[in-house]
Enzyme design. Structure first.
Site, short mmCIF file in Angstrom:
data_model
loop_
_atom_site.label_atom_id
_atom_site.label_comp_id
_atom_site.label_asym_id
_atom_site.label_seq_id
_atom_site.Cartn_x
_atom_site.Cartn_y
_atom_site.Cartn_z
N LYS A 1 -23.31 80.88 -58.61
CA LYS A 1 -23.70 80.64 -60.01
C LYS A 1 -22.48 80.49 -60.91
O LYS A 1 -22.53 79.74 -61.88
CB LYS A 1 -24.59 81.78 -60.53
CG LYS A 1 -26.01 81.71 -60.01
CD LYS A 1 -26.95 82.53 -60.86
CE LYS A 1 -28.38 82.43 -60.36
NZ LYS A 1 -29.28 83.33 -61.08
N LYS B 1 -33.04 73.42 -51.12
CA LYS B 1 -34.23 74.15 -51.52
C LYS B 1 -34.84 73.52 -52.77
O LYS B 1 -34.11 73.07 -53.66
CB LYS B 1 -33.80 75.60 -51.80
CG LYS B 1 -34.94 76.57 -51.78
CD LYS B 1 -34.46 78.00 -51.92
CE LYS B 1 -35.58 78.83 -52.50
NZ LYS B 1 -35.18 80.18 -52.86
N LYS C 1 -36.01 74.93 -59.57
CA LYS C 1 -36.48 74.77 -60.94
C LYS C 1 -35.58 73.84 -61.73
O LYS C 1 -35.98 73.28 -62.74
CB LYS C 1 -36.49 76.14 -61.66
CG LYS C 1 -37.49 77.14 -61.11
CD LYS C 1 -37.26 78.52 -61.74
CE LYS C 1 -38.19 79.58 -61.14
NZ LYS C 1 -37.86 80.94 -61.62
#
Ligand code: TRP
Length: 333
Positions: A114, A196, A199
């Site tokens: 991140k 994956k 969102k």
């Protein structure tokens, strides 16, 4: 009477819920719920480690609560609440942060990923995120914590922190076990099955959301990327696109990969994609309709999260009281 064991989990309202949030998380919660004392929350405090639009965050928080219920979580028997409504999360996080090592947090894979992705906002909250997550879990003395594969390392750290605290101060915390579902845990992007489903993926048709219209769902599956060849066969390395669709179909119908191969032998990718799309559309229809209904009744939703927070606070306060006492904080008058 034997005390029921405690199950706890949460999802960040950092985006609309995906098909994978249902198969990988909420569906399992609903299935396990009957055997446990359950706490399910909306991790809004975790969501602000990356910048959020306040109006969107507020909308998604309520929407996520409605979706938990629409997916079959019973608000009468489970505590459903919003993380920021129970202030003990932040309080315990501080105490636990004082027995978490800088080096331990530095090693967290998710922090490394991140911070690389958000290099303009590597804030301290992103770094201490796993401590807040440990607090979420340990406050409720959770025995079992369903999480995705990507959260396994955070759960291991939670266990280490709990063991360290118990070793230093005497037994306070239950050591939680992870529950990592075997199937449906990793739904991949329909456009790029090596990654994956996420969102934050803005590619058209890459992600399927629980609130997508039947049209949008059908379109996404019809356009899903498949592989060379033409047979429907489970082979994640050689046929990632078809294998991902098989994962989804299997999770939605309960059929094994072998059964699916038989069902579609001699048929082409087009037939299979249509079948998966139709199955998912029918699966999502009642969830979407129920969510929309619930969202019309804001008073009802507020009553659910209020009573959820009251139930959660009661347990959280007890744990925090023990922790403060062990640490040597003077008793409040
Ligand atoms: N970190 C989790 C995720 O991103 C969400 C989460 C926050 C969580 N606190 C939790 C999950 C406690 C389980 C238990 O998926």
């Amino acid at each position: 009477m034997k005390k029921r064991r405690t199950l706890l989990s949460g999802i960040q309202p950092s985006g609309d819920l995906l098909l994978g949030s249902y198969f990988g998380a909420i569906k399992n919660w609903a299935e396990l719920a009957g055997e446990y004392d359950c706490f399910f929350f909306i991790a809004d405090m975790h969501a602000i480690t990356v910048r959020q639009n306040p109006a969107d965050l507020r909308r998604r928080t309520l929407q996520q609560l409605a979706q938990y219920i629409a997916c079959g979580i019973d608000p009468e028997t489970c505590a459903l609440f919003v993380q920021s409504h129970v202030s003990e999360h932040a309080e315990l996080a501080w105490a636990l942060g004082c027995c978490t090592m800088f080096g331990e947090l530095q090693r967290m894979t998710q922090f490394k990923e991140k911070s690389a992705k958000n290099s303009e906002n590597v804030n301290a909250g992103l770094f201490t995120y796993p401590v807040l997550m440990a607090a979420d879990i340990l406050l409720y003395q959770a025995d079992l914590v369903p999480v995705g594969e990507d959260q396994k390392q955070h759960l291991e750290l939670t266990r280490d922190i709990a063991q360290r605290f118990n070793g230093l101060c005497g037994d306070v915390f239950t050591i939680p076990e992870p529950y990592i579902p075997k199937t449906g845990a990793r739904i991949m992007s329909l456009q790029d099955p090596g990654n994956k489903m996420s969102k934050s993926d803005s590619a058209a048709g890459a992600s399927v959301y629980l609130l997508d219209s039947p049209d949008a769902v059908m379109r996404a599956f019809r356009r899903a990327v498949t592989d060379s060849g033409s047979d429907i066969r489970y082979d994640p390395a050689g046929k990632p696109g078809v294998s991902n669709l098989m994962q989804i179909y299997s999770a939605a119908t309960g059929k094994s990969f072998g059964e699916i191969e038989v069902e579609f032998s001699g048929k082409g990718y087009g037939d299979f994609k249509t079948a998966v799309g139709e199955t998912v559309t029918e699966l999502l229809r009642p969830i979407r309709e129920r969510t929309e209904d619930l969202l019309k009744n804001k008073d009802y939703l507020a009553s659910i999260y209020k009573s959820g927070a009251a139930k959660a606070s009661e347990r959280a306060r007890r744990t925090l009281g023990k922790v403060y006492k062990k640490l040597g904080f003077a008793e409040k008058a």
